[in-house]
Design a protein around this motif. Structure first.
Motif, PDB file in Angstrom:
ATOM      1  N   ARG A 128      53.934  35.578 -13.049  1.00  0.00           N
ATOM      2  CA  ARG A 128      53.399  35.979 -14.350  1.00  0.00           C
ATOM      3  C   ARG A 128      52.403  37.109 -14.139  1.00  0.00           C
ATOM      4  NH1 ARG A 128      52.965  32.795 -18.887  1.00  0.00           N
ATOM      5  NH2 ARG A 128      52.042  34.697 -19.685  1.00  0.00           N
ATOM      6  N   GLU A 129      52.618  38.195 -14.832  1.00  0.00           N
ATOM      7  CA  GLU A 129      51.699  39.332 -14.805  1.00  0.00           C
ATOM      8  C   GLU A 129      50.580  39.065 -15.795  1.00  0.00           C
ATOM      9  OE1 GLU A 129      51.817  44.102 -15.779  1.00  0.00           O
ATOM     10  OE2 GLU A 129      53.686  43.032 -15.464  1.00  0.00           O
ATOM     11  N   SER A 130      49.376  39.486 -15.452  1.00  0.00           N
ATOM     12  CA  SER A 130      48.257  39.338 -16.366  1.00  0.00           C
ATOM     13  C   SER A 130      47.127  40.256 -15.917  1.00  0.00           C
ATOM     14  CB  SER A 130      47.761  37.885 -16.402  1.00  0.00           C
ATOM     15  OG  SER A 130      46.796  37.727 -17.427  1.00  0.00           O
ATOM     16  N   SER A 131      46.027  40.211 -16.638  1.00  0.00           N
ATOM     17  CA  SER A 131      44.835  40.975 -16.257  1.00  0.00           C
ATOM     18  C   SER A 131      44.297  40.425 -14.946  1.00  0.00           C
ATOM     19  CB  SER A 131      43.764  40.854 -17.341  1.00  0.00           C
ATOM     20  OG  SER A 131      44.263  41.292 -18.585  1.00  0.00           O
ATOM     21  N   PRO A 132      43.642  41.265 -14.142  1.00  0.00           N
ATOM     22  CA  PRO A 132      43.128  40.801 -12.838  1.00  0.00           C
ATOM     23  C   PRO A 132      42.233  39.565 -12.939  1.00  0.00           C
ATOM     24  CG  PRO A 132      42.980  43.186 -12.973  1.00  0.00           C
ATOM     25  CD  PRO A 132      43.433  42.703 -14.331  1.00  0.00           C
ATOM     26  N   ASN A 133      41.492  39.426 -14.024  1.00  0.00           N
ATOM     27  CA  ASN A 133      40.605  38.260 -14.184  1.00  0.00           C
ATOM     28  C   ASN A 133      41.369  36.951 -14.331  1.00  0.00           C
ATOM     29  OD1 ASN A 133      38.357  39.932 -14.163  1.00  0.00           O
ATOM     30  ND2 ASN A 133      38.295  40.112 -16.387  1.00  0.00           N
ATOM     31  N   PHE A 134      42.628  37.016 -14.772  1.00  0.00           N
ATOM     32  CA  PHE A 134      43.373  35.808 -15.110  1.00  0.00           C
ATOM     33  C   PHE A 134      44.615  35.585 -14.260  1.00  0.00           C
ATOM     34  CE2 PHE A 134      41.616  37.678 -19.077  1.00  0.00           C
ATOM     35  CZ  PHE A 134      40.563  36.790 -19.235  1.00  0.00           C
ATOM     36  N   ILE A 135      44.933  36.512 -13.360  1.00  0.00           N
ATOM     37  CA  ILE A 135      46.203  36.465 -12.641  1.00  0.00           C
ATOM     38  C   ILE A 135      46.382  35.181 -11.833  1.00  0.00           C
ATOM     39  CG2 ILE A 135      45.486  37.741 -10.556  1.00  0.00           C
ATOM     40  CD1 ILE A 135      48.707  38.533 -12.307  1.00  0.00           C
ATOM     41  N   ASN A 136      45.334  34.743 -11.150  1.00  0.00           N
ATOM     42  CA  ASN A 136      45.448  33.525 -10.347  1.00  0.00           C
ATOM     43  C   ASN A 136      45.615  32.287 -11.227  1.00  0.00           C
ATOM     44  OD1 ASN A 136      45.297  34.863  -7.900  1.00  0.00           O
ATOM     45  ND2 ASN A 136      43.070  34.712  -7.805  1.00  0.00           N
ATOM     46  N   ASP A 137      44.857  32.205 -12.300  1.00  0.00           N
ATOM     47  CA  ASP A 137      44.936  31.036 -13.182  1.00  0.00           C
ATOM     48  C   ASP A 137      46.300  30.937 -13.865  1.00  0.00           C
ATOM     49  OD1 ASP A 137      42.338  30.357 -12.541  1.00  0.00           O
ATOM     50  OD2 ASP A 137      41.472  31.307 -14.331  1.00  0.00           O
ATOM     51  N   ILE A 138      46.814  32.072 -14.338  1.00  0.00           N
ATOM     52  CA  ILE A 138      48.084  32.038 -15.062  1.00  0.00           C
ATOM     53  C   ILE A 138      49.243  31.704 -14.126  1.00  0.00           C
ATOM     54  CG2 ILE A 138      48.754  34.489 -14.947  1.00  0.00           C
ATOM     55  CD1 ILE A 138      49.323  34.172 -18.015  1.00  0.00           C
ATOM     56  N   ASN A 139      49.180  32.166 -12.873  1.00  0.00           N
ATOM     57  CA  ASN A 139      50.239  31.838 -11.922  1.00  0.00           C
ATOM     58  C   ASN A 139      50.102  30.421 -11.376  1.00  0.00           C
ATOM     59  OD1 ASN A 139      52.249  34.059 -11.475  1.00  0.00           O
ATOM     60  ND2 ASN A 139      50.332  35.203 -11.443  1.00  0.00           N
ATOM     61  N   THR A 140      48.892  29.908 -11.321  1.00  0.00           N
ATOM     62  CA  THR A 140      48.698  28.506 -10.959  1.00  0.00           C
ATOM     63  C   THR A 140      49.284  27.600 -12.036  1.00  0.00           C
ATOM     64  OG1 THR A 140      46.715  29.028  -9.698  1.00  0.00           O
ATOM     65  CG2 THR A 140      46.972  26.737 -10.411  1.00  0.00           C
ATOM     66  N   GLU A 141      49.085  27.981 -13.291  1.00  0.00           N
ATOM     67  CA  GLU A 141      49.663  27.218 -14.406  1.00  0.00           C
ATOM     68  C   GLU A 141      51.187  27.289 -14.369  1.00  0.00           C
ATOM     69  OE1 GLU A 141      50.043  24.903 -17.877  1.00  0.00           O
ATOM     70  OE2 GLU A 141      48.475  25.100 -16.369  1.00  0.00           O
ATOM     71  N   PHE A 142      51.731  28.462 -14.051  1.00  0.00           N
ATOM     72  CA  PHE A 142      53.179  28.612 -13.909  1.00  0.00           C
ATOM     73  C   PHE A 142      53.698  27.685 -12.809  1.00  0.00           C
ATOM     74  CE2 PHE A 142      56.316  31.206 -11.329  1.00  0.00           C
ATOM     75  CZ  PHE A 142      57.431  30.685 -11.951  1.00  0.00           C
ATOM     76  N   ALA A 143      53.010  27.621 -11.678  1.00  0.00           N
ATOM     77  CA  ALA A 143      53.432  26.756 -10.573  1.00  0.00           C
ATOM     78  C   ALA A 143      53.389  25.285 -10.990  1.00  0.00           C
ATOM     79  CB  ALA A 143      52.553  26.992  -9.359  1.00  0.00           C
ATOM     80  N   ARG A 144      52.378  24.896 -11.761  1.00  0.00           N
ATOM     81  CA  ARG A 144      52.273  23.518 -12.246  1.00  0.00           C
ATOM     82  C   ARG A 144      53.439  23.189 -13.173  1.00  0.00           C
ATOM     83  NH1 ARG A 144      51.721  20.953 -16.436  1.00  0.00           N
ATOM     84  NH2 ARG A 144      51.224  22.732 -17.732  1.00  0.00           N
ATOM     85  N   GLN A 145      53.742  24.107 -14.084  1.00  0.00           N
ATOM     86  CA  GLN A 145      54.845  23.889 -15.014  1.00  0.00           C
ATOM     87  C   GLN A 145      56.170  23.769 -14.274  1.00  0.00           C
ATOM     88  OE1 GLN A 145      54.316  27.363 -17.417  1.00  0.00           O
ATOM     89  NE2 GLN A 145      53.038  26.311 -18.919  1.00  0.00           N
ATOM     90  N   LEU A 146      56.353  24.606 -13.264  1.00  0.00           N
ATOM     91  CA  LEU A 146      57.583  24.568 -12.478  1.00  0.00           C
ATOM     92  C   LEU A 146      57.691  23.250 -11.711  1.00  0.00           C
ATOM     93  CD1 LEU A 146      60.133  25.971 -11.522  1.00  0.00           C
ATOM     94  CD2 LEU A 146      58.763  27.080  -9.744  1.00  0.00           C
ATOM     95  N   ALA A 147      56.591  22.790 -11.150  1.00  0.00           N
ATOM     96  CA  ALA A 147      56.601  21.538 -10.382  1.00  0.00           C
ATOM     97  C   ALA A 147      56.918  20.341 -11.269  1.00  0.00           C
ATOM     98  CB  ALA A 147      55.258  21.338  -9.692  1.00  0.00           C
ATOM     99  N   GLN A 148      56.537  20.396 -12.538  1.00  0.00           N
ATOM    100  CA  GLN A 148      56.763  19.276 -13.444  1.00  0.00           C
ATOM    101  C   GLN A 148      58.072  19.395 -14.234  1.00  0.00           C
ATOM    102  OE1 GLN A 148      53.194  19.176 -15.798  1.00  0.00           O
ATOM    103  NE2 GLN A 148      52.057  18.079 -14.232  1.00  0.00           N
ATOM    104  N   SER A 149      58.797  20.463 -14.018  1.00  0.00           N
ATOM    105  CA  SER A 149      60.029  20.698 -14.761  1.00  0.00           C
ATOM    106  C   SER A 149      61.126  19.728 -14.332  1.00  0.00           C
ATOM    107  CB  SER A 149      60.503  22.142 -14.533  1.00  0.00           C
ATOM    108  OG  SER A 149      61.737  22.351 -15.145  1.00  0.00           O
ATOM    109  N   ASP A 150      61.927  19.310 -15.296  1.00  0.00           N
ATOM    110  CA  ASP A 150      63.068  18.432 -15.025  1.00  0.00           C
ATOM    111  C   ASP A 150      64.358  19.212 -14.777  1.00  0.00           C
ATOM    112  OD1 ASP A 150      61.495  16.170 -15.387  1.00  0.00           O
ATOM    113  OD2 ASP A 150      61.970  16.025 -17.521  1.00  0.00           O
ATOM    114  N   ILE A 151      64.316  20.516 -14.994  1.00  0.00           N
ATOM    115  CA  ILE A 151      65.512  21.352 -14.832  1.00  0.00           C
ATOM    116  C   ILE A 151      65.721  21.646 -13.348  1.00  0.00           C
ATOM    117  CG2 ILE A 151      66.554  23.587 -15.384  1.00  0.00           C
ATOM    118  CD1 ILE A 151      64.741  23.605 -17.880  1.00  0.00           C
TER     119      ILE A 151
END
Length: 181
Positions: free
Chosen positions: A139-162
């Motif tokens: 996920r691309e984002s502003s430098p202030n948020f890049i780590n948080d938004i990609n951490t959230e993406f990783a969490r969503q992926l880990a919890q995905s049933d697909i």
């Protein structure tokens, strides 16, 4: 209400396996040889119908260049929410088309679009396929948020049933690489 370019190629083998929906990253053309064009041309000989989608370009002013982090966050959320709503409507329409073919439906998505699909599937605003293949997703984002938004993406992926296959290149963006011990 928007119109999108979709390129459909029917399978050419004796066995019909299903449909591969190909979604390149934003700013990538559907016929770009560095994107999905190779898969679009190769998969039909292996029994797959392909539906390649040209998605919208990256939203203007994303990531935000506002001075304060609060304004950046607000602008980013507004821009990305509108983009995800369009992406969800597009994928739902393409899924309806894919269901007209026999076999399973697999989505192959690249970059930011792949990461956003994981979120859309999690909140159930988009109909999920039988499997998801992600190519160089982040996920691309502003430098202030890049780590948080990609951490959230990783969490969503880990919890995905697909069932998901996450692929990346050796010389991909540094955000995509997993640190090796």
């Amino acid at each position: 209400t928007d119109e999108y370019i979709t390129l459909i190629k029917n399978q050419t083998s004796a066995n019909n396996r299903g449909v591969m929906i190909l979604l390149p990253d934003w700013q990538q053309g559907v016929n770009n040889p560095k994107a999905m064009n190779y898969l679009r041309n190769t998969l039909p000989a292996l029994g797959w119908n392909t539906i390649a989608i040209q998605s919208d370009n990256k939203p203007n002013n994303y990531p935000s260049t506002a001075l304060s982090p609060v304004d950046q966050a607000k602008d980013n959320k507004l821009n990305i929410t509108a983009y995800k709503n369009k992406l969800s409507a597009l994928l739902n329409a393409v899924m309806n088309t894919a269901k007209q073919y026999p076999g399973i439906v697999v989505v192959i998505a690249q970059g930011n679009n792949a990461a956003m699909l994981v979120e859309l599937y999690e909140i159930k605003s988009t109909e999920a396929p039988e499997a998801l293949v992600m190519l160089s997703s982040f996920r691309e984002s502003s430098p202030n948020f890049i780590n948080d938004i990609n951490t959230e993406f990783a969490r969503q992926l880990a919890q995905s049933d697909i069932p998901t296959l996450d692929l990346y290149l050796r010389y991909d963006l540094s955000l995509i690489h997993i640190s090796e011990p």
